[in-house]
Design a protein around this motif. Structure first.
Motif, short mmCIF file in Angstrom:
data_model
loop_
_atom_site.label_atom_id
_atom_site.label_comp_id
_atom_site.label_asym_id
_atom_site.label_seq_id
_atom_site.Cartn_x
_atom_site.Cartn_y
_atom_site.Cartn_z
N PHE A 158 -2.08 -41.88 -14.04
CA PHE A 158 -0.64 -41.61 -13.93
C PHE A 158 -0.32 -40.62 -15.03
CE2 PHE A 158 3.81 -42.15 -13.58
CZ PHE A 158 4.10 -42.91 -12.46
N GLY A 159 0.13 -39.44 -14.64
CA GLY A 159 0.31 -38.34 -15.58
C GLY A 159 1.37 -38.58 -16.65
N GLU A 160 1.36 -37.73 -17.65
CA GLU A 160 2.27 -37.90 -18.79
C GLU A 160 3.74 -37.78 -18.37
OE1 GLU A 160 2.81 -34.16 -21.37
OE2 GLU A 160 0.70 -34.08 -20.74
N HIS A 161 4.56 -38.62 -19.00
CA HIS A 161 5.98 -38.69 -18.66
C HIS A 161 6.70 -39.56 -19.68
CE1 HIS A 161 4.20 -42.36 -17.06
NE2 HIS A 161 5.41 -42.91 -17.07
N THR A 162 8.00 -39.57 -19.62
CA THR A 162 8.79 -40.57 -20.32
C THR A 162 9.46 -41.43 -19.26
OG1 THR A 162 10.78 -39.18 -20.40
CG2 THR A 162 9.27 -39.06 -22.29
N ASP A 163 9.79 -42.66 -19.62
CA ASP A 163 10.51 -43.53 -18.68
C ASP A 163 12.01 -43.27 -18.81
OD1 ASP A 163 8.13 -44.65 -17.86
OD2 ASP A 163 8.26 -46.35 -19.24
N PRO A 164 12.72 -43.15 -17.71
CA PRO A 164 14.14 -42.80 -17.77
C PRO A 164 15.05 -43.95 -18.16
CG PRO A 164 13.47 -43.11 -15.50
CD PRO A 164 12.22 -43.20 -16.32
#
Length: 344
Positions: A206-212
């Motif tokens: 699961f690629g890099e991201h921030t949780d909203p």
């Protein structure tokens, strides 16, 4: 025109670093200070002695494992992810992919019954009852953590965050992720190549991201894969050691906005192990769609002006779903030093 920035593709490296661990059996004064510090420095911490009964955790793990072991045709009956439902490989509507399959559902009891009640035809209430018990327990833990953070920040209303999660119209979600082992023809060859590069045979799950959302509370089995971005170097990733008995907590975009940037929404990703399945379950704590998100007055000072404009949770979700996974959505809601909004 809406424009969002993505993280640049740099040469990445993994670094070993001790991550914050918070024992909820410690004195409250110590816990609240440590929790705020962890959220400021890492946007992340591990929680032990959390108080959730072992049997509730074991039941949801068992049901998750049973679901992902079903034939694809059975899993697909839960519905394509739009955005709720069962998904495989594809993440969102904008071309992002990963080495996983997942089940995403709303935490409202009626929604759980409707969405996952059809999984077991012989006992249609089995999965939904287990999911409801888990949601209720983790929601309470999440609210406790948010109230601890509120106290640590010195808020006049220490329940300002948790109240949003307790609302009947809360938009909180649960995601169950399954990262299957890789059994391709060249799996062993790829594993050897990866091991030579010292990344332990992991593939991007699961690629890099921030949780909203406001806060994410996660747990997984004993297979590692979660990594958070180093607070001091955006090209470095910190592997999180697995601990099935603990929960892992990370700050989301909404909490960063409500604290005017004091608490940091951590960028993270998950790697899929080549030889072993990884299962993880996330509780995404979110407000109602109509809730207005804005920096709390106590988080603003003469030297720290308002950084984010008010927005509704529905507006943020709509914007987020229009972007790629790695995009920095919160930057679109930032107010610059002259009082201008980034979104035009």
């Amino acid at each position: 025109m809406v424009v969002a920035t993505s993280m640049p593709e740099n040469k990445e490296k993994a670094i070993q670093l001790d991550l914050p661990v918070i024992d909820l059996s410690w004195r409250r004064d110590a816990v609240k200070k440590l929790a705020v510090r962890a959220c400021e420095e890492f946007g992340f911490f591990k929680v032990i002695n959390h108080g959730i009964p072992k049997e509730i955790i074991e039941r949801v793990d068992r049901k998750s494992k049973e679901f992902f072991a079903l034939p694809a045709s059975e899993k697909q009956k839960v519905g394509p992810p739009n955005p709720l439902g069962y998904g495989s490989k594809k993440i969102g509507p904008n071309g992002d992919t990963g080495e996983l399959e997942y089940l995403l559902f709303h935490t409202n009891p009626s929604s759980i019954n409707q969405r996952v009640g059809m999984i077991n035809k012989k006992d249609p209430k089995s999965f939904s009852c287990v999911a409801n018990d888990y949601v209720e327990s983790v929601r309470e833990l999440t609210c406790k953590i948010l109230e601890i953070i509120g106290e640590g920040l010195g808020l006049y209303d220490t329940k300002a965050f948790s109240r949003l999660i307790r609302e009947s119209e809360s938009d909180s979600l649960v995601r169950m992720n399954h990262y299957p082992p890789y059994h391709g023809i060249n799996a062993e060859k790829e594993l050897n190549c990866m091991n030579n590069k010292d990344d332990k045979g992991y593939r991007l799950g699961f690629g890099e991201h921030t949780d909203p959302q406001i806060l994410t509370v996660l747990r997984s089995n004993d297979v590692e894969g979660l990594q958070i971005q180093s607070p001091s170097d955006c090209t470095s990733w910190i592997p999180v050691k697995s601990d099935p008995s603990a929960f892992f907590v990370n700050v989301g975009d909404a909490l960063q906005a409500m604290t005017n940037g004091r608490l940091v929404s951590v960028r993270h990703r998950a790697m899929a192990n080549t030889k072993r399945s990884r299962l993880s379950t996330m509780f995404f704590a979110a407000p109602s769609l109509q809730t207005s998100i804005y920096p709390l007055p106590e988080m603003m000072t003469v030297d720290n002006h308002q950084r984010y404009r008010p927005y509704t949770w529905a507006e943020y979700k709509k914007t987020m779903y229009s972007l790629r996974l790695a995009s920095n959505c919160l930057e679109l809601f930032r107010i610059d030093s002259k009082g201008n909004n980034s979104m035009r």
